[in-house]
Write a protein that holds these residues in place. Structure first.
Motif, PDB file in Angstrom:
ATOM      1  N   GLY A 364     -47.197  44.367 -28.317  1.00 48.87           N
ATOM      2  CA  GLY A 364     -47.657  45.615 -27.729  1.00 48.87           C
ATOM      3  C   GLY A 364     -47.783  45.561 -26.227  1.00 48.87           C
ATOM      4  N   LEU A 365     -48.729  46.330 -25.713  1.00 50.81           N
ATOM      5  CA  LEU A 365     -48.972  46.481 -24.282  1.00 50.81           C
ATOM      6  C   LEU A 365     -50.321  45.862 -23.917  1.00 50.81           C
ATOM      7  CD1 LEU A 365     -47.988  50.247 -24.201  1.00 50.81           C
ATOM      8  CD2 LEU A 365     -46.677  48.422 -23.090  1.00 50.81           C
ATOM      9  N   PRO A 366     -50.508  45.481 -22.657  1.00 47.04           N
ATOM     10  CA  PRO A 366     -51.835  45.004 -22.269  1.00 47.04           C
ATOM     11  C   PRO A 366     -52.903  46.048 -22.582  1.00 47.04           C
ATOM     12  CG  PRO A 366     -50.238  44.512 -20.543  1.00 47.04           C
ATOM     13  CD  PRO A 366     -49.537  45.402 -21.536  1.00 47.04           C
ATOM     14  N   VAL A 367     -53.967  45.616 -23.200  1.00 42.84           N
ATOM     15  CA  VAL A 367     -55.090  46.505 -23.498  1.00 42.84           C
ATOM     16  C   VAL A 367     -55.664  47.016 -22.185  1.00 42.84           C
ATOM     17  CG1 VAL A 367     -57.455  46.511 -24.386  1.00 42.84           C
ATOM     18  CG2 VAL A 367     -55.634  45.378 -25.679  1.00 42.84           C
ATOM     19  N   PRO A 368     -56.012  48.317 -22.080  1.00 37.90           N
ATOM     20  CA  PRO A 368     -56.638  48.803 -20.859  1.00 37.90           C
ATOM     21  C   PRO A 368     -57.802  47.907 -20.435  1.00 37.90           C
ATOM     22  CG  PRO A 368     -56.117  50.655 -22.273  1.00 37.90           C
ATOM     23  CD  PRO A 368     -55.801  49.409 -23.059  1.00 37.90           C
ATOM     24  N   GLY A 369     -57.794  47.516 -19.167  1.00 34.51           N
ATOM     25  CA  GLY A 369     -58.757  46.554 -18.656  1.00 34.51           C
ATOM     26  C   GLY A 369     -58.156  45.172 -18.466  1.00 34.51           C
ATOM     27  N   PHE A 370     -56.979  44.926 -19.091  1.00 38.23           N
ATOM     28  CA  PHE A 370     -56.282  43.650 -18.967  1.00 38.23           C
ATOM     29  C   PHE A 370     -54.912  43.879 -18.326  1.00 38.23           C
ATOM     30  CE2 PHE A 370     -59.298  42.861 -22.339  1.00 38.23           C
ATOM     31  CZ  PHE A 370     -59.688  41.547 -22.144  1.00 38.23           C
ATOM     32  N   ARG A 371     -54.363  42.817 -17.792  1.00 42.12           N
ATOM     33  CA  ARG A 371     -52.965  42.827 -17.368  1.00 42.12           C
ATOM     34  C   ARG A 371     -52.331  41.506 -17.781  1.00 42.12           C
ATOM     35  NH1 ARG A 371     -52.497  42.217 -10.788  1.00 42.12           N
ATOM     36  NH2 ARG A 371     -53.782  40.350 -10.514  1.00 42.12           N
ATOM     37  N   ALA A 372     -51.016  41.515 -17.971  1.00 41.99           N
ATOM     38  CA  ALA A 372     -50.328  40.334 -18.475  1.00 41.99           C
ATOM     39  C   ALA A 372     -48.968  40.210 -17.807  1.00 41.99           C
ATOM     40  CB  ALA A 372     -50.169  40.429 -19.994  1.00 41.99           C
ATOM     41  N   ARG A 373     -48.479  39.000 -17.777  1.00 44.83           N
ATOM     42  CA  ARG A 373     -47.125  38.745 -17.292  1.00 44.83           C
ATOM     43  C   ARG A 373     -46.583  37.507 -17.976  1.00 44.83           C
ATOM     44  NH1 ARG A 373     -47.867  36.682 -11.004  1.00 44.83           N
ATOM     45  NH2 ARG A 373     -49.063  34.791 -11.431  1.00 44.83           N
ATOM     46  N   VAL A 374     -45.288  37.282 -17.854  1.00 48.58           N
ATOM     47  CA  VAL A 374     -44.631  36.114 -18.426  1.00 48.58           C
ATOM     48  C   VAL A 374     -44.147  35.255 -17.265  1.00 48.58           C
ATOM     49  CG1 VAL A 374     -42.759  35.286 -19.887  1.00 48.58           C
ATOM     50  CG2 VAL A 374     -43.951  37.396 -20.482  1.00 48.58           C
ATOM     51  N   ILE A 375     -44.528  33.969 -17.283  1.00 48.56           N
ATOM     52  CA  ILE A 375     -44.253  33.100 -16.142  1.00 48.56           C
ATOM     53  C   ILE A 375     -43.430  31.887 -16.550  1.00 48.56           C
ATOM     54  CG2 ILE A 375     -46.384  33.829 -14.998  1.00 48.56           C
ATOM     55  CD1 ILE A 375     -47.542  31.052 -15.739  1.00 48.56           C
ATOM     56  N   ASP A 376     -42.815  31.272 -15.554  1.00 48.58           N
ATOM     57  CA  ASP A 376     -42.100  30.019 -15.745  1.00 48.58           C
ATOM     58  C   ASP A 376     -43.121  28.892 -15.890  1.00 48.58           C
ATOM     59  OD1 ASP A 376     -40.909  27.413 -14.295  1.00 48.58           O
ATOM     60  OD2 ASP A 376     -39.266  28.534 -15.220  1.00 48.58           O
ATOM     61  N   ALA A 377     -42.926  28.055 -16.897  1.00 47.18           N
ATOM     62  CA  ALA A 377     -43.914  27.013 -17.184  1.00 47.18           C
ATOM     63  C   ALA A 377     -44.029  25.996 -16.060  1.00 47.18           C
ATOM     64  CB  ALA A 377     -43.548  26.299 -18.486  1.00 47.18           C
ATOM     65  N   THR A 378     -42.953  25.807 -15.293  1.00 50.88           N
ATOM     66  CA  THR A 378     -42.964  24.793 -14.235  1.00 50.88           C
ATOM     67  C   THR A 378     -43.453  25.351 -12.912  1.00 50.88           C
ATOM     68  OG1 THR A 378     -41.120  23.646 -15.303  1.00 50.88           O
ATOM     69  CG2 THR A 378     -41.563  23.126 -12.988  1.00 50.88           C
ATOM     70  N   THR A 379     -42.899  26.490 -12.495  1.00 51.22           N
ATOM     71  CA  THR A 379     -43.205  27.026 -11.175  1.00 51.22           C
ATOM     72  C   THR A 379     -44.379  27.984 -11.166  1.00 51.22           C
ATOM     73  OG1 THR A 379     -41.713  28.928 -11.400  1.00 51.22           O
ATOM     74  CG2 THR A 379     -40.758  26.846 -10.615  1.00 51.22           C
ATOM     75  N   GLY A 380     -44.678  28.602 -12.315  1.00 52.79           N
ATOM     76  CA  GLY A 380     -45.720  29.615 -12.364  1.00 52.79           C
ATOM     77  C   GLY A 380     -45.266  30.976 -11.889  1.00 52.79           C
ATOM     78  N   ALA A 381     -44.004  31.091 -11.504  1.00 52.43           N
ATOM     79  CA  ALA A 381     -43.480  32.370 -11.024  1.00 52.43           C
ATOM     80  C   ALA A 381     -43.176  33.287 -12.203  1.00 52.43           C
ATOM     81  CB  ALA A 381     -42.216  32.147 -10.200  1.00 52.43           C
ATOM     82  N   GLU A 382     -43.345  34.583 -11.985  1.00 52.45           N
ATOM     83  CA  GLU A 382     -43.042  35.554 -13.025  1.00 52.45           C
ATOM     84  C   GLU A 382     -41.545  35.566 -13.289  1.00 52.45           C
ATOM     85  OE1 GLU A 382     -44.451  40.086 -14.251  1.00 52.45           O
ATOM     86  OE2 GLU A 382     -44.772  39.322 -12.221  1.00 52.45           O
ATOM     87  N   VAL A 383     -41.157  35.597 -14.576  1.00 47.45           N
ATOM     88  CA  VAL A 383     -39.748  35.575 -14.940  1.00 47.45           C
ATOM     89  C   VAL A 383     -39.264  36.999 -15.199  1.00 47.45           C
ATOM     90  CG1 VAL A 383     -39.954  33.269 -15.928  1.00 47.45           C
ATOM     91  CG2 VAL A 383     -40.236  35.255 -17.410  1.00 47.45           C
ATOM     92  N   PRO A 384     -37.963  37.242 -15.130  1.00 49.30           N
ATOM     93  CA  PRO A 384     -37.436  38.589 -15.370  1.00 49.30           C
ATOM     94  C   PRO A 384     -37.677  39.042 -16.805  1.00 49.30           C
ATOM     95  CG  PRO A 384     -35.802  37.200 -14.274  1.00 49.30           C
ATOM     96  CD  PRO A 384     -36.908  36.291 -14.730  1.00 49.30           C
ATOM     97  N   ASP A 385     -37.725  40.343 -17.006  1.00 52.76           N
ATOM     98  CA  ASP A 385     -37.835  40.894 -18.358  1.00 52.76           C
ATOM     99  C   ASP A 385     -36.708  40.343 -19.228  1.00 52.76           C
ATOM    100  OD1 ASP A 385     -40.006  42.329 -17.578  1.00 52.76           O
ATOM    101  OD2 ASP A 385     -38.980  44.265 -17.440  1.00 52.76           O
ATOM    102  N   GLY A 386     -37.047  40.071 -20.482  1.00 55.50           N
ATOM    103  CA  GLY A 386     -36.066  39.529 -21.414  1.00 55.50           C
ATOM    104  C   GLY A 386     -35.944  38.023 -21.385  1.00 55.50           C
TER     105      GLY A 386
END
Length: 540
Positions: A364-386
């Motif tokens: 689903g989507l982040p619950v209102p009040g939260f935010r989320a992202r998907v990151i690279d395990a090594t660098t911590g940088a956000e990865v592209p969608d998909g």
């Protein structure tokens, strides 16, 4: 990290918060999350709800038809709180262990601990003495309230200085006997700080040693004012029910915090097996259900035996919800399951979707009040969608381990890393891929493989053991053990059954290996380190 002045006399919990630079960034973006400095969640859930809706509303129901009103619950809670503070010597900040099956009395004990300003440490009734001893040691517990039917394992714990008070028995020192003798005057809830620790919830790590998660009074209300208010959207007329025990924060939220926050009622089932749920739902006209995907699959097998038409909100969490289960439930009931992912570290669900936002196979989507992202395990940088990566989350709650160096593993750059691999779709929805660590999630239970290995290795017939999770159509995953036996021990079904029974008697029964394979040797590195990845072949 600036903390408000504490109302605790026993300052153990605050003194053992993790270092400020290891905390996640906390966000209070919603207006309802702007809590006052002084806040007691027990008083808010009980006294404030009564002030708004009156004391006569049904609150807690049992399978045998017993119903406690909100007024009844407050009367019992206040008497227990008075016994805690006046008879048992509990002072604000003391940790109080709560152990028992899911009953109204357990709820009253939990609320009494909150109102007294103590810290609740709720454990599972199924936990063994060795597991309880570890929790008691880590949280420095000195007081315990225990269902008289569940005393044996707790009494077996070697914990000098631990005071155990039973409830529901017939002895003169029984909590309910003492409560009946005390004043029936209202108990004034302690004016705790909004960021005083209210509870310590324990979760297993991949090492097998549990981690205590410290949650504040405002955190308890925050999960109701985010997921429950914005996704679940309950009403005062709802009847909640579910299978998770109150020792899990999934159950604590779904069966206590969420219904009490809106003045609804909850059906508390002592033996909440999925097979027994359909009849209970029909008999009590349950409208909001909390359980794991495994239970929904079992419910479908029994759905024709009972009337499920009272259901309107069905929450699935604790493990990944397969699309096939979502479709099967929708086809049978016409209700889209509310999928969700939560964590003990964040107290409850932080990504979910309901109604038109729900998609089969998607969390689903982040619950209102939260935010989320998907990151690279090594660098911590956000990865592209998909692109698969680690799920990172921020919100009004977050990980604060009790004096545990693993805090630095769970929190990175102000984000909570849940240990799950996810993909974010272009529409912003999050799709589960797999666990990123060695935790086994079976029927909604988190099971640390090394803990099961340790239990197996206590058996004299076992020379080596390795445990992994393998896919299972019913339970999501099951525990599988690879065992090297001592010389002369037959590698047969009888030995396997004996090992399974031994594990059940040593640690919680749900952790036992449902599959055992005997090996001549286990794969190891030249330095002797076990290579579990070599046991995870596709045919398993």
């Amino acid at each position: 990290m600036h903390l408000l002045p504490s109302a605790h006399v026993d300052t153990f919990a605050r003194e053992h918060l993790p270092p400020a630079d290891t905390w996640p960034e906390l966000r209070f973006d919603l207006p309802k999350l702007q809590y006052p400095d002084r806040l007691n969640c027990g008083a808010e859930l009980l006294d404030a709800t009564i002030a708004a809706l009156g004391p006569d509303r049904p609150c807690l129901r049992t399978e045998d038809g017993q119903v406690w009103s909100y007024g009844d619950l407050r009367a019992h809670t206040d008497r227990i709180a008075r016994v805690l503070t006046e008879d048992l010597g509990v002072v604000p900040g003391n940790r109080v262990l709560l152990r028992g099956v899911t009953t109204p009395w357990l709820v009253a004990c939990w609320l009494a601990v909150m109102k007294a300003g103590a810290v609740a440490v709720t454990v599972l009734a199924a936990q063994r003495s060795t597991e309880l001893a570890t929790v008691i040691e880590i949280a420095d517990v000195r007081h315990a309230l225990c269902d008289a039917r569940s005393l044996d394992e707790l009494a077996a714990v070697d914990a000098p200085g631990l005071s155990i008070t039973p409830y529901g028995g017939q002895t003169p020192d029984d909590l309910l006997t003492l409560a009946a003798k005390t004043s029936d005057a209202p108990f004034p809830a302690l004016a705790t700080s909004a960021d005083d620790v209210a509870l310590i919830a324990f979760t297993s790590g991949t090492t097998g040693r549990p981690k205590g998660c410290l949650h504040f009074h405002r955190d308890v209300l925050a999960i109701a004012d985010t997921f429950s208010a914005h996704v679940l959207r309950p009403t005062p007329d709802d009847v909640f029910a579910g299978t998770p025990p109150l020792g899990f924060t999934f159950g604590l939220g779904g069966l206590v915090i969420f219904p009490l926050r809106v003045g609804a009622s909850a059906l508390l089932l002592e033996q909440p097996s999925p097979a027994a749920l359909p009849a209970a739902i029909a008999r009590h006209r349950v409208s909001v259900l909390f359980t794991a995907p495994t239970a929904y699959r079992v419910l479908l097998d029994h759905a024709d035996e009972a009337d499920l038409s009272s259901l309107r909100r069905c929450v699935s969490a604790g493990e990944n919800l397969p699309a096939a289960t979502w479709h099967a439930w929708f086809d049978r009931t016409g209700l889209p399951l509310i999928n969700g992912i939560g964590a003990t570290e964040l107290l409850h669900i932080f990504i979910s979707a309901a109604d038109a936002d729900a998609r089969p196979g998607v969390t689903g989507l982040p619950v209102p009040g939260f935010r989320a992202r998907v990151i690279d395990a090594t660098t911590g940088a956000e990865v592209p969608d998909g692109t698969p990566g680690l799920l990172a989350v921020q919100g009004p709650t977050g990980c604060r381990y009790l004096d545990d160096p693993r805090q630095r593993d769970y929190v990175r750059d102000g984000w909570n890393l849940t240990g799950d691999t996810y993909i974010r779709d272009p529409d912003g929805r999050f799709r589960y891929q797999a666990r990123a660590d060695d935790m086994i999630i079976s029927a909604g239970y988190n099971i640390a493989g090394p803990e099961v290995e340790e239990a197996l290795l206590r058996h004299p017939d076992v020379r080596e053991a390795a445990v992994i999770g393998v896919a299972d159509e019913t339970r999501g995953q099951v525990v599988m053990a690879f065992v090297v036996l001592a010389e002369g021990v037959p590698a047969d079904d009888g030995t396997a059954k004996g090992l399974q029974d031994f594990v059940k008697s040593t640690i919680s029964a749900y952790k036992y290996p449902r599959r055992i394979e005997f090996r001549e040797a286990l794969p190891r590195t030249p330095t002797g380190k076990l290579q579990r990845f070599r046991l995870r072949s596709p045919d398993l």
